[in-house]
Motif scaffolding. Structure first.
Motif, short mmCIF file in Angstrom:
data_model
loop_
_atom_site.label_atom_id
_atom_site.label_comp_id
_atom_site.label_asym_id
_atom_site.label_seq_id
_atom_site.Cartn_x
_atom_site.Cartn_y
_atom_site.Cartn_z
N UNK A 1 57.91 55.93 -91.39
CA UNK A 1 59.09 55.16 -91.79
C UNK A 1 59.79 54.45 -90.64
N UNK A 2 59.56 54.90 -89.37
CA UNK A 2 60.15 54.19 -88.22
C UNK A 2 59.26 53.01 -87.87
N UNK A 3 59.87 51.84 -87.71
CA UNK A 3 59.08 50.65 -87.37
C UNK A 3 59.60 50.04 -86.07
N UNK A 4 58.66 49.54 -85.29
CA UNK A 4 59.05 48.90 -84.03
C UNK A 4 58.11 47.74 -83.77
N UNK A 5 58.65 46.69 -83.13
CA UNK A 5 57.82 45.51 -82.87
C UNK A 5 57.55 45.41 -81.37
N UNK A 6 56.47 46.01 -80.93
CA UNK A 6 56.13 45.95 -79.51
C UNK A 6 55.18 44.78 -79.23
N UNK A 7 54.71 44.68 -78.01
CA UNK A 7 53.62 43.76 -77.71
C UNK A 7 52.32 44.54 -77.91
N UNK B 1 47.17 53.52 -76.75
CA UNK B 1 48.00 54.01 -75.65
C UNK B 1 49.32 53.23 -75.76
N UNK B 2 50.44 53.95 -75.71
CA UNK B 2 51.72 53.28 -75.91
C UNK B 2 52.64 53.44 -74.70
N UNK B 3 53.61 52.53 -74.63
CA UNK B 3 54.59 52.57 -73.54
C UNK B 3 55.77 53.46 -73.89
N UNK B 4 56.61 53.72 -72.90
CA UNK B 4 57.75 54.64 -73.05
C UNK B 4 58.73 54.20 -74.13
N UNK B 5 59.05 52.91 -74.14
CA UNK B 5 60.04 52.39 -75.11
C UNK B 5 59.52 52.56 -76.53
N UNK B 6 58.21 52.30 -76.69
CA UNK B 6 57.59 52.43 -78.02
C UNK B 6 57.68 53.88 -78.47
N UNK B 7 57.39 54.76 -77.55
CA UNK B 7 57.44 56.19 -77.87
C UNK B 7 58.85 56.59 -78.30
N UNK B 8 59.80 56.15 -77.54
CA UNK B 8 61.20 56.49 -77.82
C UNK B 8 61.64 55.97 -79.19
N UNK B 9 61.25 54.73 -79.48
CA UNK B 9 61.67 54.11 -80.74
C UNK B 9 61.06 54.81 -81.94
N UNK B 10 59.80 55.21 -81.82
CA UNK B 10 59.10 55.76 -82.98
C UNK B 10 59.24 57.28 -83.08
N UNK B 11 59.28 57.95 -81.93
CA UNK B 11 59.23 59.42 -81.95
C UNK B 11 60.50 60.09 -81.41
N UNK B 12 61.33 59.30 -80.78
CA UNK B 12 62.53 59.90 -80.20
C UNK B 12 62.14 60.92 -79.15
N UNK B 13 62.71 62.12 -79.27
CA UNK B 13 62.46 63.16 -78.28
C UNK B 13 61.15 63.91 -78.54
#
Lengths: 414, 227
Positions: free
Chosen positions: A118-124, A160-172
């Motif tokens: 349900x969390x969505x993020x628009x990365x590169x 493989x994902x970046x830190x911001x992507x991880x934070x946005x989708x998974x939080x802590x």
């Protein structure tokens, strides 16, 4: 007359007419402010862009399909051009074709977003080799590992994902091993990049990398690449790699005329040169606008000097009567106009510096975090030189008028 | 010894093709230490004569020798130097610099001289003292009365210790009391050895001089030496 007294006299007269002097140099002040801001911001932009290009690495050569873009429509052309594919990547990787290349990395760009429960993020999203990106941009996995050849060959659904992507989708919570969705296809997270921020043209923290083969087949439905990154065995071989790559691709595509190329090659140095050319042209254009402002300002100075000299006709007569030569009078009024414009120049340099600093603060907070304030010392010398010259050029005519005044007529002047 | 020797001086102003003869053959000698008053109606050429004698202007024909040297032999730079060192001027309208102190006004000729700066203060102080204004030396010129302004002008003319002082109606803008006070100072300077040439149209001012020259239509009408 010694220069010291000339300067004292000039400063005194400028002080007596303080508000008039300030208004007169306003034009000069604005012109110099513009020059300083232009140089500072231009230098900042150049530094920023060159820094990003520098992130590419000196030994990197990028091959893209289509023509070298010279406008926005050409960029679209590059995205949908299918002239560079698996065959080209193979040819470029062969030692007989391009002997100095040590690595060939195809890249596709995936538009869209990623989601997790349900969390969505628009990365590169890049279709590439995570291993190659890690090595090329010197980023290491914080946890997990970077996929490479094997996963690409198997068309594995890994990411493989970046830190911001991880934070946005998974939080802590932990992300490693979880599956994210890109266009209805699930990708298992095998690695997370360390936080690195902006490198070259993208932000590593906002990056999602999947195998290009998987992206081509399951997401994009294409069989070509958006670019192929070649790594030369050293910066000194870049020119040869460019040449060999061009020859190889022309040969493969039966192209005789380089103007008809259906691909183009980009290097760090080439990009840097392009950017410098663009910024140089822009600066030259803006400088000519500023030059007009300075000429207008200079005419204002000339005008006010003529007024001042008329007002002080009797003073000129008196000075001649007590022993001033025409040269003394000329020197006095030239000094006055030069000091007047120099004051404008100094104020302009200070104001331009402050404004450029404020702009850089705004830019770095709101737009580009890597923007740094640059204040070119050469701008100070240029500013002072230009204003001094304006004062001299536009001061000569009034000063000569003053020097030529006949003492008896000047003394009689009402 | 003759300080000033003029022979058949003529000054013709050419204006729009109409020539005006301001001086029409003036011959004149002035010795060191003389006190000369030049009188005459307006337009008689007395100011023109004073300007030519003071090297502010050039004559059209004739010869003029200052200090034994002909005017033609002076370059522009040398003329400026003579005006600076050997000649002091006092004008009817004072011509002090605005927003400038007494001291700075008096020091003005020194700026254009080769007198070293260390000596300026002493020279200026001495000149200001000679005109009795020591107490007002740091006042701005606007704060002074007319008589005081003219005394500053005299101090300025005096500061470089010139041979001669030319004064163009120095009392013209003053009331009679300040005028007399000013003439006392000028007389004293003459007694101390300064050559004085002054223009006036007031008899009682001319009475201070030892020699009175009357001019009319660019010519010397009378040249009288008082006993």
């Amino acid at each position: 007359m010694r220069l010291k007294y000339g300067i004292q006299i000039a400063l005194k007269s400028l002080k007596i007419n303080r508000s008039r002097s300030l208004l007169t140099v306003l034009g000069i002040l604005i012109g110099i402010t513009a020059i300083i801001m232009m140089m500072a911001i231009g230098r900042g932009a150049e530094k920023l862009i060159l820094g990003e290009i520098g992130g590419l690495g000196a030994e990197t050569v990028v091959v893209r399909p289509g023509r070298e873009p010279s406008g926005p429509t050409d960029i679209a052309d590059t995205l949908f051009n299918d002239s560079i594919g698996e065959r080209e990547a193979d040819l470029l990787g062969q030692k007989t074709n391009v002997p100095d290349v040590i690595e060939v990395a195809p890249v596709v760009i995936v538009p869209g977003s990623v989601s997790y429960e349900g969390e969505t993020y628009k990365p590169t999203i890049l279709g590439s080799s995570a291993e190659f990106i890690g090595k090329n941009f010197k980023v290491f996995p914080e946890t997990g590992e970077l996929f490479g050849e094997a996963e690409i060959r198997e068309k594995a659904s890994v990411a493989v994902i970046g830190q911001k992507v991880k934070e946005e989708l998974f939080g802590e919570s932990d992300a490693l091993g979880k599956s994210i969705k890109i266009k209805d296809r699930k990708f298992r997270i095998v690695g997370i990049f360390e936080s690195k921020g902006q490198v070259a043209f993208f932000n590593i923290d906002e990056l999602v990398v999947v195998p290009y083969s998987t992206a081509q087949l399951y997401i994009l439905g294409i069989n070509y690449f958006h670019e192929i990154i070649l790594k030369a065995s050293g910066p000194e071989y870049v020119d040869r790699v460019v040449h060999d790559a061009e020859v190889t691709l022309r040969d493969a595509h039966n192209i005789d005329d380089p103007d008809k190329d259906d691909f183009f090659v980009v290097t760090q140095q080439g990009l840097a040169e392009q950017i410098q050319t663009i910024i140089g042209a822009l600066t030259a254009f803006l400088s000519s606008v500023v030059a007009i402002a300075l000429v207008v300002g200079g005419v204002g100075v000339m005008n006010i000097m003529l007024v001042s000299i008329t007002e002080r006709t009797r003073e000129i007569g008196l000075r001649k009567a007590v022993g001033a030569t025409s040269k003394d009078i000329m020197q006095q009024f030239l000094l006055e106009s030069v000091l007047l414009t120099l004051i404008g120049g100094v104020l302009g340099i200070i104001l331009g510096g402050i404004l450029a600093y404020l702009v850089s603060i705004v830019l770095s907070h709101l737009v580009i975090s890597t923007w740094t304030f640059t204040f070119p010392i050469s701008a100070v010398f240029l500013g002072l030189g230009v204003t001094g010259a304006v004062g001299l050029i536009f001061g000569i005519y009034p000063a000569r008028n003053a020097a030529r005044k006949h003492p008896t007529e000047a003394l009689r002047y009402e | 010894m003759k300080l000033i020797e003029a022979k058949d001086l003529k000054k013709i102003y050419g204006n729009d093709g109409v020539d005006t003869v301001a001086l029409d053959g003036i011959s004149l000698e002035i010795d060191r230490g003389e006190f000369v008053a030049i009188m005459g109606p307006s337009g008689s050429g007395k100011s023109t004569l004073l300007h030519i004698l003071g090297m502010l202007d050039k004559h059209t024909s004739g010869t003029y020798q200052f200090n034994g040297k002909s005017m033609d032999q002076y370059s522009e730079e040398e003329i400026a130097k003579v005006r600076n060192k050997e000649i002091g001027f006092v004008f009817q309208a004072f011509n002090l610099l605005p927003r400038t102190t007494v001291l700075e006004n008096v020091e003005l000729p020194l700026i254009y001289s080769d007198v070293p700066e260390e000596e300026w203060q002493d020279k200026a102080n001495a000149a200001v003292e000679a005109v009795g204004l020591s107490s007002r030396i740091h006042h701005e010129s606007a704060q002074l009365s007319g008589g005081e302004k003219q005394r500053v002008a005299i101090a300025r003319a005096l500061v470089n210790d010139p041979e001669i002082i030319f004064a163009d109606e120095p009392t013209g803008n003053l009331d009679s009391k300040s005028g007399r006070a000013l003439m006392e100072i000028i007389s004293k300077l003459n007694q101390m050895g300064k050559t004085i040439v002054l223009i006036t149209h007031e008899e009682d001012i001319a009475a201070y001089a030892k020699r009175v020259i009357h001019m009319r239509d660019g010519k010397i009408e009378k040249d009288l030496i008082r006993k």
